[in-house]
Design a protein around this motif. Sequence first.
Motif, mmCIF file in Angstrom:
data_model
loop_
_atom_site.group_PDB
_atom_site.id
_atom_site.type_symbol
_atom_site.label_atom_id
_atom_site.label_comp_id
_atom_site.label_asym_id
_atom_site.label_seq_id
_atom_site.Cartn_x
_atom_site.Cartn_y
_atom_site.Cartn_z
ATOM 1 N N ASN A 51 -41.621 72.582 67.392
ATOM 2 C CA ASN A 51 -42.685 72.095 68.275
ATOM 3 C C ASN A 51 -44.072 72.425 67.764
ATOM 4 O O ASN A 51 -45.062 71.901 68.294
ATOM 5 C CB ASN A 51 -42.513 72.675 69.677
ATOM 6 N N TYR A 52 -44.169 73.293 66.770
ATOM 7 C CA TYR A 52 -45.463 73.734 66.272
ATOM 8 C C TYR A 52 -45.463 73.714 64.753
ATOM 9 O O TYR A 52 -44.413 73.765 64.109
ATOM 10 C CB TYR A 52 -45.795 75.146 66.772
ATOM 11 N N SER A 53 -46.672 73.665 64.181
ATOM 12 C CA SER A 53 -46.865 73.690 62.739
ATOM 13 C C SER A 53 -47.718 74.891 62.377
ATOM 14 O O SER A 53 -48.386 75.479 63.246
ATOM 15 C CB SER A 53 -47.562 72.397 62.266
ATOM 16 N N PRO A 54 -47.729 75.305 61.078
ATOM 17 C CA PRO A 54 -48.577 76.429 60.679
ATOM 18 C C PRO A 54 -50.038 76.192 61.063
ATOM 19 O O PRO A 54 -50.571 75.099 60.894
ATOM 20 C CB PRO A 54 -48.397 76.468 59.158
ATOM 21 N N GLY A 55 -50.652 77.229 61.613
ATOM 22 C CA GLY A 55 -52.042 77.131 62.047
ATOM 23 C C GLY A 55 -52.184 76.801 63.518
ATOM 24 O O GLY A 55 -53.267 76.989 64.088
ATOM 25 N N GLU A 56 -51.105 76.312 64.167
ATOM 26 C CA GLU A 56 -51.175 75.991 65.590
ATOM 27 C C GLU A 56 -50.874 77.223 66.442
ATOM 28 O O GLU A 56 -50.131 78.108 66.026
ATOM 29 C CB GLU A 56 -50.200 74.869 65.941
ATOM 30 N N ARG A 57 -51.443 77.222 67.621
ATOM 31 C CA ARG A 57 -51.251 78.342 68.546
ATOM 32 C C ARG A 57 -50.274 77.946 69.642
ATOM 33 O O ARG A 57 -50.433 76.909 70.277
ATOM 34 C CB ARG A 57 -52.587 78.766 69.161
ATOM 35 N N VAL A 58 -49.265 78.787 69.845
ATOM 36 C CA VAL A 58 -48.354 78.599 70.968
ATOM 37 C C VAL A 58 -49.128 78.936 72.236
ATOM 38 O O VAL A 58 -49.634 80.044 72.380
ATOM 39 C CB VAL A 58 -47.116 79.507 70.838
ATOM 40 N N SER A 59 -49.245 77.973 73.119
ATOM 41 C CA SER A 59 -50.139 78.133 74.262
ATOM 42 C C SER A 59 -49.454 77.663 75.525
ATOM 43 O O SER A 59 -48.232 77.673 75.639
ATOM 44 C CB SER A 59 -51.433 77.349 74.007
ATOM 45 N N THR A 60 -50.271 77.201 76.485
ATOM 46 C CA THR A 60 -49.739 76.826 77.788
ATOM 47 C C THR A 60 -48.858 75.586 77.735
ATOM 48 O O THR A 60 -48.218 75.247 78.732
ATOM 49 C CB THR A 60 -50.891 76.565 78.773
ATOM 50 N N SER A 61 -48.833 74.873 76.599
ATOM 51 C CA SER A 61 -47.962 73.700 76.512
ATOM 52 C C SER A 61 -46.492 74.085 76.535
ATOM 53 O O SER A 61 -45.626 73.233 76.707
ATOM 54 C CB SER A 61 -48.284 72.880 75.254
ATOM 55 N N GLY A 62 -46.196 75.369 76.373
ATOM 56 C CA GLY A 62 -44.817 75.804 76.527
ATOM 57 C C GLY A 62 -44.414 76.873 75.553
ATOM 58 O O GLY A 62 -44.924 76.942 74.436
ATOM 59 N N PRO A 63 -43.453 77.740 75.962
ATOM 60 C CA PRO A 63 -43.015 78.840 75.108
ATOM 61 C C PRO A 63 -41.956 78.452 74.100
ATOM 62 O O PRO A 63 -41.578 79.273 73.267
ATOM 63 C CB PRO A 63 -42.457 79.841 76.112
ATOM 64 N N VAL A 64 -41.403 77.216 74.188
ATOM 65 C CA VAL A 64 -40.322 76.822 73.282
ATOM 66 C C VAL A 64 -40.925 76.458 71.930
ATOM 67 O O VAL A 64 -41.567 75.426 71.765
ATOM 68 C CB VAL A 64 -39.516 75.638 73.844
ATOM 69 N N VAL A 65 -40.705 77.320 70.947
ATOM 70 C CA VAL A 65 -41.237 77.098 69.600
ATOM 71 C C VAL A 65 -40.372 76.092 68.846
ATOM 72 O O VAL A 65 -40.875 75.269 68.081
ATOM 73 C CB VAL A 65 -41.313 78.431 68.829
ATOM 74 N N ALA A 66 -39.057 76.147 69.060
ATOM 75 C CA ALA A 66 -38.146 75.254 68.333
ATOM 76 C C ALA A 66 -36.828 75.170 69.071
ATOM 77 O O ALA A 66 -36.496 76.026 69.906
ATOM 78 C CB ALA A 66 -37.927 75.760 66.909
ATOM 79 N N GLN A 67 -36.056 74.125 68.743
ATOM 80 C CA GLN A 67 -34.687 73.994 69.220
ATOM 81 C C GLN A 67 -33.781 73.823 68.003
ATOM 82 O O GLN A 67 -34.063 73.020 67.124
ATOM 83 C CB GLN A 67 -34.523 72.796 70.160
ATOM 84 N N LEU A 68 -32.712 74.601 67.974
ATOM 85 C CA LEU A 68 -31.725 74.520 66.900
ATOM 86 C C LEU A 68 -30.449 73.932 67.465
ATOM 87 O O LEU A 68 -29.907 74.431 68.456
ATOM 88 C CB LEU A 68 -31.457 75.911 66.315
ATOM 89 N N LEU A 69 -29.966 72.860 66.840
ATOM 90 C CA LEU A 69 -28.700 72.252 67.221
ATOM 91 C C LEU A 69 -27.715 72.433 66.081
ATOM 92 O O LEU A 69 -28.062 72.242 64.907
ATOM 93 C CB LEU A 69 -28.860 70.756 67.517
ATOM 94 N N ALA A 70 -26.474 72.797 66.416
ATOM 95 C CA ALA A 70 -25.443 72.989 65.404
ATOM 96 C C ALA A 70 -24.123 72.451 65.919
ATOM 97 O O ALA A 70 -23.817 72.561 67.110
ATOM 98 C CB ALA A 70 -25.304 74.472 65.039
ATOM 99 N N SER A 71 -23.335 71.866 65.011
ATOM 100 C CA SER A 71 -22.053 71.280 65.403
ATOM 101 C C SER A 71 -20.914 71.958 64.655
ATOM 102 O O SER A 71 -21.117 72.676 63.669
ATOM 103 C CB SER A 71 -22.043 69.781 65.104
ATOM 104 N N GLY A 72 -19.716 71.689 65.126
ATOM 105 C CA GLY A 72 -18.510 72.186 64.468
ATOM 106 C C GLY A 72 -17.302 71.447 65.002
ATOM 107 O O GLY A 72 -17.385 70.686 65.966
ATOM 108 N N GLN A 73 -16.161 71.680 64.387
ATOM 109 C CA GLN A 73 -14.929 71.064 64.866
ATOM 110 C C GLN A 73 -14.440 71.709 66.152
ATOM 111 O O GLN A 73 -13.652 71.128 66.890
ATOM 112 C CB GLN A 73 -13.847 71.167 63.778
ATOM 113 N N ASN A 74 -14.925 72.925 66.420
ATOM 114 C CA ASN A 74 -14.661 73.608 67.673
ATOM 115 C C ASN A 74 -15.869 74.477 67.991
ATOM 116 O O ASN A 74 -16.797 74.604 67.185
ATOM 117 C CB ASN A 74 -13.373 74.432 67.597
#
Length: 637
Positions: free
Chosen positions: A373-396
Amino acid sequence: MGSKSGHLGRKRVLVFGTGATAKTVGERLRAAGFHVGFAPAAKLGDPGSPSGLPMLRALLKEFSKEEPDAHCFVHPATHPWSLRPELPLLGTEIGIVTLVPPAPAVALFANRLNLLGMAEKLGIPNLVLSFDPFYSPRELERFMIERKLGFPLVLKSVRPAGPFGVRILQASGNELESALALWMEQLRRRSGELMIYPERYLDDARQVTIPFARFSDGTLHIFPFVDTSLQSRNHEIAQFCPAQGIDLHVETLLRDWVSRLAQESKYVGVGSFHFMLQGRGAFLIDGRARLESGFQLWEKIDGSDAIAWQLAAARFSTQLPSRNPHPDWKCGTLLRILAEDPVLQLPQPGVVHELSEKRNWSFPGAQAELHMNYSPGERVSTSGPVVAQLLASGQNMKQAAAIALGVLNEIWISGSLQTNERFLSELLSHPWVREGIFHRGFVDEEFIPGVRPDPELLAVMGSAPMVHPEVSAAENGATAGRWAAGDQWIRPNPGDIQWLRGPESFAASGLPGVSGEVKTTGGQQYRLTAYPILPLPAGKWQVRLGSWFMSVRKIIRSTQHPQVLALVSGRVHAILFREGSVVPAHEPFLIVESLGYLVPHASPRDLKIHKWKAGPEQEVSSGEPLAEVSFSTDTAR
């Protein structure tokens, strides 16, 4: 929803937000033939603020006038406006098609008590203890006494307020009087009004989200169930799809309930219902008239496109969206990387300095994606605390969790913020989580994460800032002081650090920092960054070594009295005592607003405030002095 179909000419759509989810929505709409623009959070206004609706109206009017001959649309993605009935009504007023469910359905979902009341008439169980909302702590306390209610007790906002809208009371009248009042103030600021209701607390219950799509002709598609039980401060930090271990009878019941609820509410579009499961019992607790922020997970398991379902429900297609009957993602997990100290459960926003570049991973039978959600130089602010989402898959599910665990170790985010990758790694490694033996309260009530690194790593982190020549020179001069790493006094010795790469000195806002790669005596290799937060001669650095974060401070006794320091970065919301006042132990004397949270500052001992060093509305950094004080000689209470 708009009722105009695919024969339209140029179609312009304004997507709310600029984060990863908004960009995904924009990409899908562009592929569907829309000309896409994005509205940054600063221009959208806050739905809970009196100025929010006028700001949104002005933005949409400007958008509609930019190309008078074009057909204009709005997609709110997962912005808070997506949950408010004002949006579709505003679209009708201005002549813009809003890609949301009908206004009556949005209004129903925007009032939890109305939604749960409708469900109760359908015979669908809930946990509500009173359908008459409360407006103050005193009303709630009176109700609890009359009903002889004990703890724990769940309190919820009638209006949608995200993670701010839930409070679990564990015990004590003090919480009702102080912490509860603070939560209510926080809630009022977030949603614009205060209406709360109590729910029964369930021990060892799972939380499940059931996304669905419904068309105006009654056609219904239910997507794979998502287990959202692993939550920290009501943030869904880890999700698993499809949800495991649900009794067949319960699953059949849930599908029937979703169908009846969607039909009764005359819902058209993509939405979701949330249930608590305890044994063979199931209870409706919430519903969302929008895409869930983790929709990428369930759509991958389903082999479909959530945005295509939205457009089809809005009659931009005469056919149901296509689905892959054999999707590559059999099982999956979604992890949310937050700007927070997960041990102290405090927000820790700041500037993103460094980011690892890799975004996609491919393994035999498994994949992973990182959405930033952010790039280098950007400030995490009131737009939200979620910096990133990681999705991972598997056979189980075990393989999906193992893939996510490996990828977490490759992610690098450094700067003045702190993030929770290590917390997530320890959570996924917990034997109960690996075996699927967890519940809604597991993270906050039972999970115990690591607090500090081993002594060698702690010594490296504490010594890193002094590697910079400017810091070293200050230490050898007249401004020598004591050093602390976290809650430990240390003696920095930069000569003991074994560098594999670097050290590389850098400046951030003119302050000295260092980065590089180091090696321990045991042969382990770690990436390291010491990012400066406060200036010399005293100073503070946010140090990241591998997955560990530590605040390293140089402390110089430059005043007659001790100083109290800010726990978080943010804005001073309120100063509660005047200079010269004596503050009782555990009584908040100042409140800082950080990422929407109101963080009280208190002392375990009586103290006297001699001088405020920060004022109302002032922006402060974590570790910045707030006041000069003196402490009572009494022992801590």
